[in-house]
Design a protein around this motif. Structure first.
Motif, PDB file in Angstrom:
ATOM      1  N   ASN A   1       0.816  -1.220   0.000  1.00  0.00           N
ATOM      2  CA  ASN A   1       0.000   0.000   0.000  1.00  0.00           C
ATOM      3  C   ASN A   1       0.846   1.264   0.000  1.00  0.00           C
ATOM      4  O   ASN A   1       0.387   2.330  -0.408  1.00  0.00           O
ATOM      5  CB  ASN A   1      -0.897  -0.002   1.254  1.00  0.00           C
TER       6      ASN A   1
ATOM      7  N   GLU B   1     -10.603   7.494   5.032  1.00  0.00           N
ATOM      8  CA  GLU B   1      -9.687   6.673   5.827  1.00  0.00           C
ATOM      9  C   GLU B   1     -10.474   6.002   6.955  1.00  0.00           C
ATOM     10  O   GLU B   1     -11.263   6.652   7.644  1.00  0.00           O
ATOM     11  CB  GLU B   1      -8.555   7.542   6.392  1.00  0.00           C
TER      12      GLU B   1
ATOM     13  N   ARG C   1     -11.919   0.698   2.012  1.00  0.00           N
ATOM     14  CA  ARG C   1     -10.591   0.544   1.397  1.00  0.00           C
ATOM     15  C   ARG C   1      -9.569   0.054   2.427  1.00  0.00           C
ATOM     16  O   ARG C   1      -8.724  -0.796   2.135  1.00  0.00           O
ATOM     17  CB  ARG C   1     -10.133   1.869   0.779  1.00  0.00           C
ATOM     18  N   CYS C   2      -9.671   0.569   3.624  1.00  0.00           N
ATOM     19  CA  CYS C   2      -8.712   0.177   4.670  1.00  0.00           C
ATOM     20  C   CYS C   2      -8.915  -1.280   5.074  1.00  0.00           C
ATOM     21  O   CYS C   2      -7.940  -2.002   5.317  1.00  0.00           O
ATOM     22  CB  CYS C   2      -8.842   1.104   5.869  1.00  0.00           C
TER      23      CYS C   2
ATOM     24  N   CYS D   1      -7.277  -3.255   2.518  1.00  0.00           N
ATOM     25  CA  CYS D   1      -5.820  -3.076   2.687  1.00  0.00           C
ATOM     26  C   CYS D   1      -5.292  -3.963   3.826  1.00  0.00           C
ATOM     27  O   CYS D   1      -4.263  -4.632   3.685  1.00  0.00           O
ATOM     28  CB  CYS D   1      -5.562  -1.599   2.964  1.00  0.00           C
ATOM     29  N   PHE D   2      -6.012  -3.989   4.939  1.00  0.00           N
ATOM     30  CA  PHE D   2      -5.602  -4.845   6.065  1.00  0.00           C
ATOM     31  C   PHE D   2      -5.620  -6.311   5.635  1.00  0.00           C
ATOM     32  O   PHE D   2      -4.698  -7.073   5.928  1.00  0.00           O
ATOM     33  CB  PHE D   2      -6.545  -4.691   7.268  1.00  0.00           C
TER      34      PHE D   2
ATOM     35  N   ARG E   1      -2.709  -7.386   3.356  1.00  0.00           N
ATOM     36  CA  ARG E   1      -1.429  -7.538   4.072  1.00  0.00           C
ATOM     37  C   ARG E   1      -1.445  -8.727   5.028  1.00  0.00           C
ATOM     38  O   ARG E   1      -0.484  -9.485   5.123  1.00  0.00           O
ATOM     39  CB  ARG E   1      -1.111  -6.236   4.816  1.00  0.00           C
TER      40      ARG E   1
ATOM     41  N   CYS F   1      -0.935   7.856   6.253  1.00  0.00           N
ATOM     42  CA  CYS F   1      -1.023   6.427   6.558  1.00  0.00           C
ATOM     43  C   CYS F   1      -0.119   5.592   5.668  1.00  0.00           C
ATOM     44  O   CYS F   1       0.631   4.753   6.165  1.00  0.00           O
ATOM     45  CB  CYS F   1      -2.479   5.970   6.449  1.00  0.00           C
ATOM     46  N   GLY F   2      -0.197   5.811   4.340  1.00  0.00           N
ATOM     47  CA  GLY F   2       0.681   5.008   3.486  1.00  0.00           C
ATOM     48  C   GLY F   2       0.339   5.052   2.007  1.00  0.00           C
ATOM     49  O   GLY F   2       1.215   5.224   1.167  1.00  0.00           O
ATOM     50  N   CYS F   3      -0.942   4.893   1.675  1.00  0.00           N
ATOM     51  CA  CYS F   3      -1.307   4.815   0.246  1.00  0.00           C
ATOM     52  C   CYS F   3      -1.360   6.198  -0.384  1.00  0.00           C
ATOM     53  O   CYS F   3      -1.393   7.223   0.311  1.00  0.00           O
ATOM     54  CB  CYS F   3      -2.648   4.102   0.090  1.00  0.00           C
TER      55      CYS F   3
ATOM     56  N   SER G   1      -4.360   8.338   0.845  1.00  0.00           N
ATOM     57  CA  SER G   1      -4.190   9.001   2.144  1.00  0.00           C
ATOM     58  C   SER G   1      -3.188  10.150   2.020  1.00  0.00           C
ATOM     59  O   SER G   1      -3.295  11.163   2.703  1.00  0.00           O
ATOM     60  CB  SER G   1      -3.731   8.004   3.206  1.00  0.00           C
TER      61      SER G   1
HETATM   62  S1  SF4 Z   1      -2.695   2.763   3.484  1.00  0.00           S
HETATM   63 FE1  SF4 Z   1      -3.924   3.392   5.247  1.00  0.00          FE
HETATM   64  S2  SF4 Z   1      -5.460   4.822   4.414  1.00  0.00           S
HETATM   65 FE2  SF4 Z   1      -4.581   3.660   2.699  1.00  0.00          FE
HETATM   66  S3  SF4 Z   1      -5.985   1.953   2.423  1.00  0.00           S
HETATM   67 FE3  SF4 Z   1      -4.298   1.222   3.727  1.00  0.00          FE
HETATM   68  S4  SF4 Z   1      -5.035   1.516   5.828  1.00  0.00           S
HETATM   69 FE4  SF4 Z   1      -6.350   2.755   4.493  1.00  0.00          FE
END
Ligand code: SF4
Length: 183
Positions: free
Chosen positions: A32, A79, A83-84, A87-88, A91, A166-168, A171
């Motif tokens: 991400n 956020e 989507r999060c 994303c979780f 991973r 956060c990372g993506c 965000s």
């Molecule tokens: S990086 Fe953070 S804001 Fe983006 S989808 Fe993943 S958990 Fe959500």
């Protein structure tokens, strides 16, 4: 059998988790994170902290296209939204599969160290993928431990890089006041 695989999202959260008792081999799988330079920066910080705490690190590829494919159609989500969750799951599924393939007894994640993330959702996702893959997920809430403030001080004292989004890319855009769904 190896002991525990610890999915790590970033260096500050690894410090928080470690001081709260987390141990295991570090698994930095975070497709991400955008852009690649930011990914490399966060990874380097994780490697430094792992060395400091004498933790072994498992090499993992950076495959951002998997993230973009997984969250397609969810770009404009706020956020903490759907989507999060995706994303979780992306991973933690990868961490679960790695734990299974590499013969670890269990796995967990430092994601619950972040005060901005829904730890119940993270732990539910961890349990779900664990039962699908056939491994053990250890639920945790690292940010709730009594050592949380000590960890924050240690992060500052060691000069560990603390990201401001956060990372993506979505965000990151929100952080810069841009439209997150822009192509
Ligand atoms: S990086 Fe953070 S804001 Fe983006 S989808 Fe993943 S958990 Fe959500």
């Amino acid at each position: 059998m190896k002991c525990h695989l610890l999915h790590v999202c970033c260096a500050p959260d690894l410090v928080i988790a470690y001081l709260a008792g987390a141990r295991g081999d570090v698994y930095f799988y975070n497709p991400n994170i955008h852009p690649k330079e930011e990914y490399e920066k966060r990874k380097l910080e994780v490697l430094k902290v792992a060395q400091l705490f004498n933790l072994d690190v498992i090499e993992v590829e950076y495959d951002p296209q998997r993230f973009f494919g997984a969250v397609q159609g969810l770009e404009a989500e706020a956020e903490g939204g759907k989507r999060c969750e995706v994303c979780f799951e992306l991973r933690l599924r990868k961490a679960a599969l790695a734990a299974k393939e590499l013969g670890y007894a269990s796995f967990s994640t430092t994601l619950t160290a972040s005060p901005k993330k829904d730890f119940t959702l993270i732990n539910n996702v961890g349990q779900k993928v664990a039962s699908q893959v056939g491994v053990i997920y250890l639920p945790n809430v690292y940010r709730k431990g009594p050592t949380y403030n000590d960890a924050q001080r240690l992060v500052k004292m060691l000069g560990i890089y603390r990201q401001n989004y956060c990372g993506c890319v979505f965000s990151r855009r929100v952080r810069s006041g841009e439209d997150p769904s822009e192509r």
